[in-house]
Design a protein around this motif. Structure first.
Motif, PDB file in Angstrom:
ATOM      1  N   THR A  28      36.658  -0.724 -37.618  1.00  0.00           N
ATOM      2  CA  THR A  28      37.829   0.033 -37.193  1.00  0.00           C
ATOM      3  C   THR A  28      37.505   0.844 -35.940  1.00  0.00           C
ATOM      4  O   THR A  28      38.288   0.847 -34.982  1.00  0.00           O
ATOM      5  CB  THR A  28      38.316   0.958 -38.329  1.00  0.00           C
ATOM      6  OG1 THR A  28      38.632   0.151 -39.466  1.00  0.00           O
ATOM      7  CG2 THR A  28      39.539   1.754 -37.911  1.00  0.00           C
ATOM      8  N   ASP A  29      36.354   1.499 -35.921  1.00  0.00           N
ATOM      9  CA  ASP A  29      35.940   2.266 -34.747  1.00  0.00           C
ATOM     10  C   ASP A  29      35.806   1.371 -33.518  1.00  0.00           C
ATOM     11  O   ASP A  29      36.240   1.742 -32.419  1.00  0.00           O
ATOM     12  CB  ASP A  29      34.618   2.990 -34.995  1.00  0.00           C
ATOM     13  CG  ASP A  29      34.754   4.188 -35.913  1.00  0.00           C
ATOM     14  OD1 ASP A  29      35.892   4.650 -36.141  1.00  0.00           O
ATOM     15  OD2 ASP A  29      33.711   4.661 -36.422  1.00  0.00           O
ATOM     16  N   LYS A  30      35.217   0.193 -33.685  1.00  0.00           N
ATOM     17  CA  LYS A  30      35.067  -0.738 -32.556  1.00  0.00           C
ATOM     18  C   LYS A  30      36.428  -1.147 -32.017  1.00  0.00           C
ATOM     19  O   LYS A  30      36.631  -1.239 -30.802  1.00  0.00           O
ATOM     20  CB  LYS A  30      34.263  -1.965 -32.986  1.00  0.00           C
ATOM     21  CG  LYS A  30      32.799  -1.676 -33.187  1.00  0.00           C
ATOM     22  CD  LYS A  30      32.050  -2.876 -33.705  1.00  0.00           C
ATOM     23  CE  LYS A  30      30.613  -2.488 -34.007  1.00  0.00           C
ATOM     24  NZ  LYS A  30      29.844  -3.563 -34.588  1.00  0.00           N
ATOM     25  N   ILE A  60      38.008   1.868 -30.093  1.00  0.00           N
ATOM     26  CA  ILE A  60      37.347   2.066 -28.795  1.00  0.00           C
ATOM     27  C   ILE A  60      37.783   0.992 -27.802  1.00  0.00           C
ATOM     28  O   ILE A  60      38.118   1.293 -26.651  1.00  0.00           O
ATOM     29  CB  ILE A  60      35.813   2.094 -28.961  1.00  0.00           C
ATOM     30  CG1 ILE A  60      35.400   3.383 -29.679  1.00  0.00           C
ATOM     31  CG2 ILE A  60      35.105   1.975 -27.606  1.00  0.00           C
ATOM     32  CD1 ILE A  60      33.961   3.373 -30.189  1.00  0.00           C
ATOM     33  N   ALA A  61      37.798  -0.262 -28.229  1.00  0.00           N
ATOM     34  CA  ALA A  61      38.213  -1.351 -27.343  1.00  0.00           C
ATOM     35  C   ALA A  61      39.667  -1.172 -26.904  1.00  0.00           C
ATOM     36  O   ALA A  61      40.005  -1.411 -25.734  1.00  0.00           O
ATOM     37  CB  ALA A  61      38.028  -2.696 -28.041  1.00  0.00           C
ATOM     38  N   THR A  62      40.517  -0.732 -27.803  1.00  0.00           N
ATOM     39  CA  THR A  62      41.929  -0.530 -27.471  1.00  0.00           C
ATOM     40  C   THR A  62      42.097   0.641 -26.510  1.00  0.00           C
ATOM     41  O   THR A  62      42.891   0.565 -25.570  1.00  0.00           O
ATOM     42  CB  THR A  62      42.771  -0.330 -28.745  1.00  0.00           C
ATOM     43  OG1 THR A  62      42.552  -1.448 -29.620  1.00  0.00           O
ATOM     44  CG2 THR A  62      44.251  -0.242 -28.414  1.00  0.00           C
ATOM     45  N   LYS A  63      41.351   1.715 -26.720  1.00  0.00           N
ATOM     46  CA  LYS A  63      41.407   2.844 -25.789  1.00  0.00           C
ATOM     47  C   LYS A  63      40.989   2.396 -24.387  1.00  0.00           C
ATOM     48  O   LYS A  63      41.635   2.751 -23.394  1.00  0.00           O
ATOM     49  CB  LYS A  63      40.508   3.987 -26.257  1.00  0.00           C
ATOM     50  CG  LYS A  63      41.095   4.799 -27.386  1.00  0.00           C
ATOM     51  CD  LYS A  63      40.149   5.943 -27.779  1.00  0.00           C
ATOM     52  CE  LYS A  63      40.733   6.769 -28.905  1.00  0.00           C
ATOM     53  NZ  LYS A  63      39.839   7.902 -29.263  1.00  0.00           N
ATOM     54  N   PRO A 119      47.570   8.413 -24.412  1.00  0.00           N
ATOM     55  CA  PRO A 119      46.926   7.094 -24.537  1.00  0.00           C
ATOM     56  C   PRO A 119      45.999   6.975 -25.739  1.00  0.00           C
ATOM     57  O   PRO A 119      45.915   5.906 -26.347  1.00  0.00           O
ATOM     58  CB  PRO A 119      46.162   6.913 -23.223  1.00  0.00           C
ATOM     59  CG  PRO A 119      46.105   8.265 -22.591  1.00  0.00           C
ATOM     60  CD  PRO A 119      47.215   9.073 -23.154  1.00  0.00           C
ATOM     61  N   ASP A 120      45.338   8.067 -26.116  1.00  0.00           N
ATOM     62  CA  ASP A 120      44.442   7.995 -27.274  1.00  0.00           C
ATOM     63  C   ASP A 120      45.230   7.719 -28.555  1.00  0.00           C
ATOM     64  O   ASP A 120      44.865   6.832 -29.334  1.00  0.00           O
ATOM     65  CB  ASP A 120      43.645   9.282 -27.430  1.00  0.00           C
ATOM     66  CG  ASP A 120      42.546   9.429 -26.392  1.00  0.00           C
ATOM     67  OD1 ASP A 120      42.166   8.412 -25.768  1.00  0.00           O
ATOM     68  OD2 ASP A 120      42.064  10.553 -26.200  1.00  0.00           O
ATOM     69  N   MET A 121      46.289   8.457 -28.761  1.00  0.00           N
ATOM     70  CA  MET A 121      47.093   8.252 -29.968  1.00  0.00           C
ATOM     71  C   MET A 121      47.773   6.883 -29.943  1.00  0.00           C
ATOM     72  O   MET A 121      47.859   6.202 -30.967  1.00  0.00           O
ATOM     73  CB  MET A 121      48.140   9.360 -30.120  1.00  0.00           C
ATOM     74  CG  MET A 121      48.940   9.239 -31.404  1.00  0.00           C
ATOM     75  SD  MET A 121      47.916   9.144 -32.902  1.00  0.00           S
ATOM     76  CE  MET A 121      47.415  10.824 -33.078  1.00  0.00           C
ATOM     77  N   SER A 122      48.238   6.473 -28.781  1.00  0.00           N
ATOM     78  CA  SER A 122      48.853   5.151 -28.661  1.00  0.00           C
ATOM     79  C   SER A 122      47.842   4.053 -28.991  1.00  0.00           C
ATOM     80  O   SER A 122      48.173   3.090 -29.680  1.00  0.00           O
ATOM     81  CB  SER A 122      49.395   4.943 -27.236  1.00  0.00           C
ATOM     82  OG  SER A 122      50.408   5.881 -26.966  1.00  0.00           O
ATOM     83  N   ALA A 123      46.627   4.207 -28.517  1.00  0.00           N
ATOM     84  CA  ALA A 123      45.576   3.220 -28.781  1.00  0.00           C
ATOM     85  C   ALA A 123      45.229   3.173 -30.261  1.00  0.00           C
ATOM     86  O   ALA A 123      45.066   2.092 -30.830  1.00  0.00           O
ATOM     87  CB  ALA A 123      44.330   3.516 -27.936  1.00  0.00           C
ATOM     88  N   VAL A 124      45.111   4.342 -30.880  1.00  0.00           N
ATOM     89  CA  VAL A 124      44.797   4.380 -32.318  1.00  0.00           C
ATOM     90  C   VAL A 124      45.918   3.707 -33.113  1.00  0.00           C
ATOM     91  O   VAL A 124      45.667   2.879 -33.993  1.00  0.00           O
ATOM     92  CB  VAL A 124      44.558   5.826 -32.806  1.00  0.00           C
ATOM     93  CG1 VAL A 124      44.506   5.897 -34.316  1.00  0.00           C
ATOM     94  CG2 VAL A 124      43.271   6.379 -32.203  1.00  0.00           C
ATOM     95  N   SER A 125      47.155   4.052 -32.785  1.00  0.00           N
ATOM     96  CA  SER A 125      48.295   3.479 -33.492  1.00  0.00           C
ATOM     97  C   SER A 125      48.334   1.953 -33.331  1.00  0.00           C
ATOM     98  O   SER A 125      48.516   1.207 -34.309  1.00  0.00           O
ATOM     99  CB  SER A 125      49.583   4.110 -32.971  1.00  0.00           C
ATOM    100  OG  SER A 125      50.700   3.536 -33.589  1.00  0.00           O
ATOM    101  N   PHE A 126      48.170   1.483 -32.106  1.00  0.00           N
ATOM    102  CA  PHE A 126      48.192   0.046 -31.830  1.00  0.00           C
ATOM    103  C   PHE A 126      47.025  -0.648 -32.536  1.00  0.00           C
ATOM    104  O   PHE A 126      47.212  -1.664 -33.209  1.00  0.00           O
ATOM    105  CB  PHE A 126      48.108  -0.188 -30.316  1.00  0.00           C
ATOM    106  CG  PHE A 126      48.228  -1.626 -29.911  1.00  0.00           C
ATOM    107  CD1 PHE A 126      49.468  -2.230 -29.796  1.00  0.00           C
ATOM    108  CD2 PHE A 126      47.090  -2.377 -29.628  1.00  0.00           C
ATOM    109  CE1 PHE A 126      49.578  -3.559 -29.416  1.00  0.00           C
ATOM    110  CE2 PHE A 126      47.192  -3.693 -29.252  1.00  0.00           C
ATOM    111  CZ  PHE A 126      48.441  -4.304 -29.139  1.00  0.00           C
ATOM    112  N   ALA A 127      45.832  -0.084 -32.397  1.00  0.00           N
ATOM    113  CA  ALA A 127      44.640  -0.697 -32.998  1.00  0.00           C
ATOM    114  C   ALA A 127      44.766  -0.784 -34.508  1.00  0.00           C
ATOM    115  O   ALA A 127      44.426  -1.810 -35.121  1.00  0.00           O
ATOM    116  CB  ALA A 127      43.382   0.091 -32.624  1.00  0.00           C
TER     117      ALA A 127
END
Length: 156
Positions: free
Chosen positions: A118-120, A123-126, A143-151
């Motif tokens: 999940t962490d990988k 990070i890749a999505t961010k 962007p951080d929250m968007s990346a977490v949500s998308f990932a």
């Protein structure tokens, strides 16, 4: 691969180092010459399977400038999700995930691997989202929250 086969059939918690050694055709002390514990062996198996899956799916270092050239944000996102999907749909990786995900709430080793994966993914999505911002393909308020949500949506 012997460990993967055993855990896919019996479950991670039901497989012993002795069973793995027997499956490979060696003595248990010989197995301990290579791995200090079952946890280390499973972690090594995870890393090996993930790297093999990345190679087989042709997922390597990312040159965002080359990937973004002439593509829409939607096409880029579909391409990245497709690469992740192809990597994780390979037979050995899929079998490994079935074992790990089915035991993540009961087995700390499985939970650790799910958390690492999940962490990988996050990070890749961010990194992808930051690059899309820099290349002016998308704009994110956060962007951080968007990346977490998308990932998490893709990862789930």
């Amino acid at each position: 691969m012997a460990t993967l086969e055993l855990t896919a059939n019996k479950g991670l918690g039901n497989v012993s180092m002795n069973m793995i050694a027997d499956k490979v055709g060696i003595k248990k002390p010989s197995l301990y010459n290579h791995f200090a514990s079952k946890e280390e062996l499973v972690e090594t198996m995870y890393q090996f399977l993930r790297e093999e899956a990345k190679k087989n799916a042709n997922v390597g270092a990312i040159d965002y400038t080359a990937i973004f050239a002439g593509k829409s944000a939607l096409k880029i996102l579909k391409m990245m999700v497709g690469g992740y999907f192809n990597m994780n749909q390979q037979e050995h990786m899929l079998n490994f995930y079935k074992v790990i995900y089915s035991e993540r709430s009961l087995n700390p080793m499985a939970a650790k691997i799910v958390a690492e994966e999940t962490d990988k993914m996050i990070i890749a999505t961010k990194q992808l989202f930051y690059a899309m911002e820099v290349h002016k393909l998308l704009h994110f308020t956060n962007p951080d929250m968007s990346a977490v949500s998308f990932a998490m949506t893709i990862h789930g």
